[in-house]
Motif scaffolding. Structure first.
Motif, short mmCIF file in Angstrom:
data_model
loop_
_atom_site.label_atom_id
_atom_site.label_comp_id
_atom_site.label_asym_id
_atom_site.label_seq_id
_atom_site.Cartn_x
_atom_site.Cartn_y
_atom_site.Cartn_z
N ARG A 76 37.36 39.08 32.95
CA ARG A 76 38.36 40.06 33.22
C ARG A 76 38.11 41.04 34.59
O ARG A 76 39.11 41.59 35.13
N ALA A 77 37.00 41.27 34.60
CA ALA A 77 36.47 42.21 35.79
C ALA A 77 36.97 41.36 37.07
O ALA A 77 37.42 42.04 37.94
N GLN A 78 36.50 40.18 37.18
CA GLN A 78 36.86 39.40 38.28
C GLN A 78 38.28 39.20 38.47
O GLN A 78 38.65 39.33 39.66
N GLY A 79 39.00 39.08 37.57
CA GLY A 79 40.28 38.96 37.63
C GLY A 79 41.13 40.15 37.95
O GLY A 79 42.07 40.09 38.75
N ALA A 80 40.69 41.22 37.55
CA ALA A 80 41.25 42.45 37.96
C ALA A 80 40.68 42.66 39.63
O ALA A 80 41.50 43.25 40.16
N ALA A 81 39.39 42.46 39.70
CA ALA A 81 39.20 42.75 41.29
C ALA A 81 40.13 42.02 42.34
O ALA A 81 40.52 42.14 43.22
N GLU A 82 40.22 40.51 41.76
CA GLU A 82 40.88 39.66 42.63
C GLU A 82 42.48 40.20 42.39
O GLU A 82 43.09 40.16 43.77
N LEU A 83 43.18 40.82 41.63
CA LEU A 83 44.44 41.40 41.68
C LEU A 83 44.43 42.46 42.62
O LEU A 83 45.49 42.37 43.41
N ILE A 84 43.65 43.22 42.71
CA ILE A 84 43.40 44.44 43.42
C ILE A 84 43.66 43.66 44.83
O ILE A 84 44.25 44.47 45.69
N ASP A 85 42.86 43.07 45.17
CA ASP A 85 42.54 42.34 46.45
C ASP A 85 43.84 41.82 46.94
O ASP A 85 44.47 42.01 48.10
#
Length: 92
Positions: A76-85
């Motif tokens: 989930r953290a990786q998905g959120a970071a990718e979405l922010i990018d």
């Protein structure tokens, strides 16, 4: 506490700068400034609004979806970071 409340001073400063930019467009139109100059002012406002939008969306994700810096769920953290990018890239 909402992320807009925590960042209230910074967000209000950005909005006030936007207000000043909009007022500059109004003054330019009233003064019959050449259209090229007015278009540059409008482009500046568009960029500022886009930047504000990106910041608000990023803060919303971090506050209400997942904060990649704190979330213990790695996926989930990786998905959120990718979405922010993606949002940062898309709203440039």
């Amino acid at each position: 506490m909402s992320h807009t409340t925590k960042n209230k001073t910074k967000l209000l400063a950005r909005v006030r700068r936007l207000k000043g930019q909009i007022e500059a467009i109004e003054r330019s139109l009233e003064a019959e400034v050449p259209c090229g100059e007015i278009l540059n002012l409008v482009a500046s406002v568009r960029g500022a609004v886009t930047g504000l939008t990106a910041e608000l969306i990023e803060d919303h994700i971090r506050e209400h979806v997942s904060n990649p810096d704190k979330d213990e769920d790695v996926a989930r953290a990786q998905g959120a970071a990718e979405l922010i990018d993606v949002i940062r890239t898309y709203l440039k």
